[in-house]
Write a protein that holds these residues in place. Structure first.
Motif, PDB file in Angstrom:
ATOM      1  N   GLN A 207      -8.155 -41.822  -4.772  1.00 43.18           N
ATOM      2  CA  GLN A 207      -7.591 -40.625  -5.273  1.00 43.18           C
ATOM      3  C   GLN A 207      -8.651 -39.519  -5.185  1.00 43.18           C
ATOM      4  N   TYR A 208      -9.978 -39.912  -5.410  1.00 40.92           N
ATOM      5  CA  TYR A 208     -11.041 -38.825  -4.982  1.00 40.92           C
ATOM      6  C   TYR A 208     -11.363 -38.650  -3.421  1.00 40.92           C
ATOM      7  N   ALA A 209     -11.047 -39.738  -2.682  1.00 39.69           N
ATOM      8  CA  ALA A 209     -11.181 -39.446  -1.290  1.00 39.69           C
ATOM      9  C   ALA A 209     -10.203 -38.628  -0.755  1.00 39.69           C
ATOM     10  N   GLN A 210      -9.194 -38.943  -1.178  1.00 44.27           N
ATOM     11  CA  GLN A 210      -7.842 -38.117  -0.785  1.00 44.27           C
ATOM     12  C   GLN A 210      -8.085 -36.556  -1.004  1.00 44.27           C
ATOM     13  N   ILE A 211      -8.346 -36.023  -2.296  1.00 49.85           N
ATOM     14  CA  ILE A 211      -8.436 -34.876  -2.236  1.00 49.85           C
ATOM     15  C   ILE A 211      -9.649 -34.029  -1.619  1.00 49.85           C
ATOM     16  N   GLN A 212     -10.542 -35.059  -0.867  1.00 49.47           N
ATOM     17  CA  GLN A 212     -11.539 -34.486   0.011  1.00 49.47           C
ATOM     18  C   GLN A 212     -11.183 -34.299   1.380  1.00 49.47           C
ATOM     19  N   VAL A 213     -10.071 -34.673   1.569  1.00 51.35           N
ATOM     20  CA  VAL A 213      -9.612 -34.921   3.066  1.00 51.35           C
ATOM     21  C   VAL A 213      -9.350 -33.575   3.853  1.00 51.35           C
ATOM     22  N   HIS A 214      -8.586 -32.425   3.193  1.00 46.41           N
ATOM     23  CA  HIS A 214      -8.407 -31.332   3.779  1.00 46.41           C
ATOM     24  C   HIS A 214      -9.686 -30.679   3.920  1.00 46.41           C
ATOM     25  N   ARG A 215     -10.483 -30.597   2.945  1.00 49.04           N
ATOM     26  CA  ARG A 215     -12.111 -29.968   3.133  1.00 49.04           C
ATOM     27  C   ARG A 215     -12.689 -30.367   4.245  1.00 49.04           C
ATOM     28  N   VAL A 216     -12.933 -31.826   4.333  1.00 44.03           N
ATOM     29  CA  VAL A 216     -13.377 -32.419   5.478  1.00 44.03           C
ATOM     30  C   VAL A 216     -12.905 -32.324   6.896  1.00 44.03           C
ATOM     31  N   ALA A 217     -11.708 -32.240   6.835  1.00 48.11           N
ATOM     32  CA  ALA A 217     -10.866 -32.011   8.108  1.00 48.11           C
ATOM     33  C   ALA A 217     -11.182 -30.345   8.663  1.00 48.11           C
ATOM     34  N   GLU A 218     -10.946 -29.493   7.394  1.00 48.73           N
ATOM     35  CA  GLU A 218     -11.376 -28.053   8.025  1.00 48.73           C
ATOM     36  C   GLU A 218     -12.954 -28.039   8.634  1.00 48.73           C
ATOM     37  N   LYS A 219     -13.706 -28.401   7.645  1.00 49.98           N
ATOM     38  CA  LYS A 219     -15.127 -28.318   7.965  1.00 49.98           C
ATOM     39  C   LYS A 219     -15.512 -28.971   9.317  1.00 49.98           C
ATOM     40  N   ASN A 220     -14.931 -29.640   9.864  1.00 47.39           N
ATOM     41  CA  ASN A 220     -15.274 -30.607  10.937  1.00 47.39           C
ATOM     42  C   ASN A 220     -14.479 -30.164  12.122  1.00 47.39           C
ATOM     43  N   ASN A 221     -13.248 -29.472  11.777  1.00 47.95           N
ATOM     44  CA  ASN A 221     -12.357 -29.047  12.894  1.00 47.95           C
ATOM     45  C   ASN A 221     -11.594 -30.257  13.298  1.00 47.95           C
ATOM     46  N   ILE A 222     -11.106 -31.325  12.498  1.00 46.22           N
ATOM     47  CA  ILE A 222     -10.550 -32.450  12.956  1.00 46.22           C
ATOM     48  C   ILE A 222      -9.009 -32.389  12.125  1.00 46.22           C
ATOM     49  N   PRO A 223      -8.010 -32.873  12.793  1.00 50.17           N
ATOM     50  CA  PRO A 223      -6.642 -32.767  12.176  1.00 50.17           C
ATOM     51  C   PRO A 223      -6.659 -33.606  10.959  1.00 50.17           C
ATOM     52  N   VAL A 224      -5.899 -33.008   9.857  1.00 48.46           N
ATOM     53  CA  VAL A 224      -5.913 -33.793   8.449  1.00 48.46           C
ATOM     54  C   VAL A 224      -5.161 -35.179   8.753  1.00 48.46           C
ATOM     55  N   ASP A 225      -4.459 -35.276   9.494  1.00 48.08           N
ATOM     56  CA  ASP A 225      -3.774 -36.792   9.579  1.00 48.08           C
ATOM     57  C   ASP A 225      -4.803 -37.657  10.388  1.00 48.08           C
ATOM     58  N   LYS A 226      -5.842 -37.442  11.062  1.00 46.10           N
ATOM     59  CA  LYS A 226      -6.859 -38.260  11.353  1.00 46.10           C
ATOM     60  C   LYS A 226      -7.644 -38.658  10.227  1.00 46.10           C
ATOM     61  N   VAL A 227      -8.074 -37.481   9.770  1.00 39.91           N
ATOM     62  CA  VAL A 227      -9.235 -37.690   8.302  1.00 39.91           C
ATOM     63  C   VAL A 227      -8.283 -38.547   7.172  1.00 39.91           C
ATOM     64  N   GLU A 228      -6.890 -38.415   7.020  1.00 35.38           N
ATOM     65  CA  GLU A 228      -6.251 -39.521   6.194  1.00 35.38           C
ATOM     66  C   GLU A 228      -6.256 -40.911   6.714  1.00 35.38           C
ATOM     67  N   LYS A 229      -6.116 -40.985   7.969  1.00 30.80           N
ATOM     68  CA  LYS A 229      -5.997 -42.320   8.457  1.00 30.80           C
ATOM     69  C   LYS A 229      -7.374 -42.964   8.229  1.00 30.80           C
ATOM     70  N   LEU A 230      -8.383 -42.105   8.355  1.00 32.22           N
ATOM     71  CA  LEU A 230      -9.815 -42.644   8.250  1.00 32.22           C
ATOM     72  C   LEU A 230      -9.862 -43.259   6.857  1.00 32.22           C
ATOM     73  N   VAL A 231      -9.338 -42.453   5.770  1.00 36.69           N
ATOM     74  CA  VAL A 231      -9.519 -42.832   4.613  1.00 36.69           C
ATOM     75  C   VAL A 231      -8.717 -44.331   4.169  1.00 36.69           C
TER      76      VAL A 231
END
Length: 222
Positions: free
Chosen positions: A165-189
């Motif tokens: 849950q904590y990792a999930q709420i960080q996904v959008h911020r991490v994606a934005e800061k690194n210019n990576i699509p959200v779905d790729k970061v979600e898959k990473l988690v």
């Protein structure tokens, strides 16, 4: 040489032999056997559960690390580097020690009760920071979505894991800061979420160091 002296010497000799045998067995043979078994069957755990990246050891899967920006002039507490997934708060390590940066001199909990004014303030401040840091354009973290591990330190202060849950709420911020699509970061988690041990012990968890190493590789290939 009288009998009493002879007996004494024999006893001393027997005692010395026993000491040498026990020292050899318990101080040399036994440790070597145990070490050999550990290295042969449990090599990773015996060596500290090391995690490697780019060909070198970067940490242990059992010990959390901080992901902060360098201290600015006049700062006492560093700001989190928000391009990385963040671990649990480190309040348990105290404020008068380098341990607040996981330097491993000591670890421990705050030992404050649930109604302690300082603890309540820490939790409220941490919750506000989690909401602020992780709310980005098109995604707002709701107070009810902030899990307990995002605002409290662990008993050791060195917890390497966070909840999914904590990792999930960080996904959008991490994606934005690194210019990576959200779905790729979600898959990473998702790929780095471990279930309960043996299916029933503990809780699902995400190792922050392993997740950030995978994130670094994703950034390189993006």
């Amino acid at each position: 040489m009288n009998n009493s002296v002879s007996n004494t010497l024999r006893l001393l000799g027997a005692g010395l032999r026993a000491l040498l045998v026990l020292t050899l067995v318990t101080g040399v043979i036994y440790p070597l056997v145990v070490t050999g078994i550990a290295q042969g069957l449990f090599n990773d755990k015996a060596n500290g559960s090391e995690i490697k990246a780019d060909g070198k050891v970067v940490g242990s899967s059992l010990i959390g690390q901080a992901y902060n920006l360098p201290l600015k002039k006049g700062q006492e507490t560093p700001e989190p580097d928000l391009k990385w997934f963040q671990g649990r708060p480190q309040n348990g390590l105290g404020v008068n020690s380098v341990n607040t940066q996981y330097k491993l001199i000591l670890s421990g909990a705050t030992n404050r009760s649930g109604d302690n004014a300082d603890l309540i303030k820490w939790v409220k401040d941490a919750k506000a920071a989690v909401i602020k840091d992780n709310s980005v354009a098109g995604y707002t973290v709701k107070p009810a979505e902030v899990p307990a591990d995002a605002v409290t330190s662990s008993g050791s202060g060195l917890d390497p894991d966070i909840s999914p849950q904590y990792a999930q709420i960080q996904v959008h911020r991490v994606a934005e800061k690194n210019n990576i699509p959200v779905d790729k970061v979600e898959k990473l988690v998702k790929d780095h979420t471990e279930g309960r041990t043996l299916g029933f012990m503990g809780e699902p968890r995400v190792n922050v160091l392993e997740l950030n190493i995978a994130l670094k590789e994703l950034i390189k290939g993006n």
